[in-house]
Design a protein around this motif. Sequence first.
Motif, PDB file in Angstrom:
ATOM      1  N   ILE A 245     -45.344  10.152  29.641  1.00 43.35           N
ATOM      2  CA  ILE A 245     -44.971   8.793  29.234  1.00 43.35           C
ATOM      3  C   ILE A 245     -45.744   7.815  30.125  1.00 43.35           C
ATOM      4  N   PRO A 246     -46.491   6.879  29.559  1.00 44.88           N
ATOM      5  CA  PRO A 246     -47.330   5.977  30.369  1.00 44.88           C
ATOM      6  C   PRO A 246     -46.533   5.196  31.413  1.00 44.88           C
ATOM      7  N   ASP A 247     -45.357   4.704  31.055  1.00 41.36           N
ATOM      8  CA  ASP A 247     -44.589   3.911  32.012  1.00 41.36           C
ATOM      9  C   ASP A 247     -44.175   4.744  33.220  1.00 41.36           C
ATOM     10  N   ASP A 248     -43.712   5.980  32.972  1.00 45.94           N
ATOM     11  CA  ASP A 248     -43.317   6.840  34.085  1.00 45.94           C
ATOM     12  C   ASP A 248     -44.506   7.209  34.950  1.00 45.94           C
ATOM     13  N   SER A 249     -45.616   7.540  34.311  1.00 43.23           N
ATOM     14  CA  SER A 249     -46.821   7.897  35.055  1.00 43.23           C
ATOM     15  C   SER A 249     -47.299   6.721  35.906  1.00 43.23           C
ATOM     16  N   SER A 250     -47.256   5.509  35.324  1.00 40.28           N
ATOM     17  CA  SER A 250     -47.670   4.322  36.075  1.00 40.28           C
ATOM     18  C   SER A 250     -46.740   4.061  37.252  1.00 40.28           C
ATOM     19  N   ALA A 251     -45.444   4.247  37.038  1.00 43.92           N
ATOM     20  CA  ALA A 251     -44.486   4.017  38.113  1.00 43.92           C
ATOM     21  C   ALA A 251     -44.709   4.988  39.271  1.00 43.92           C
TER      22      ALA A 251
END
Length: 325
Positions: A245-251
């Motif tokens: 998931i992009p948001d989790d990876s970014s976080a």
Amino acid sequence: MPGLEIAANPTRVVVHPLVLLSVVDHYNRVAKNTKKRIVGVLLGQVEGNTVNVANSFAVPFEEDEKNPAVWFLDHNYVDTMREMFKKVNAKEKLVGWYHNGPKLRSSDLQINELFKKYTPNPVLIVIEVQPKVIGLPTNAYFAVEEIHDDGTAATKTFEHVSSEIGAEEAEEIGVEHLLRDIKDNTIGTLATRVTHQLTSLRGLAERLADIRTYLEQVLDNKLPVNSEIIQNLQDIFNLLPNLTIPDDSSAFTVQTNDEYALIYVSSMARAIIALHDLINNKIENREAELSADAIANEAKNTTDTQAASTDAAQPADSKDAAKSS
């Protein structure tokens, strides 16, 4: 496949720190630096599906190293100590027994049958005094009947149940005082935290290796599929973050970068402080050398002045002596 009759057995065993300390003391007094096995009695309460092991005492025990079937346990001593502990604390009852392992032996079932004289379902806890693997030093077992599908007579075996270390508030305070006494004051808090984290990571790596070995043996049909174990593994995997998931990876990336930036700034600050201290030390040493040289020069000049005054006084004295003659 054979089945196990386990309905009447508790599913959880809680061991208190006092028991671990007593077992270590028993081992140091009786079997330190030997291959001798120690055996003792466990006291506590059975509350539903939980066995609470709060106390213990050692028991005289001997066995033949060449023939495990030959052993001696002083059950008269067990009777005497059991009555004495009952007078001290009636709530603590005999719930099982222990030995220092590190593994189960063929005579354990026979010894377990002896302890059924005092409690219908004794728990056996193998306590490793000198554990070689990172993790809890306790393994709890209950004797169960293994029923065979081929119609043969049922046999006795041990079933492993989960165990943990638990303590009341007073025990936690006592353990903290003991740890404070044995703490190495030369090691800083940061070094201690790093050591604990490394120990935890080693333990995690060993657990992951065990899981991998089990799954490989299941795939190779060397072990049967256990639905309970598979369900627990699935629960573990469900707790892992989904990095797709992009948001989790970014976080995670932002948090990791922030931690690395903090480490970098801390390293730079430490290097600057060390360089600053080095420069100050050099300056102080230089000033000390100059001060010492100045004191030495002043002392030398004073000595030269006194010597010159003495030399000037000697000719005058000679003239006065000549006039007198």
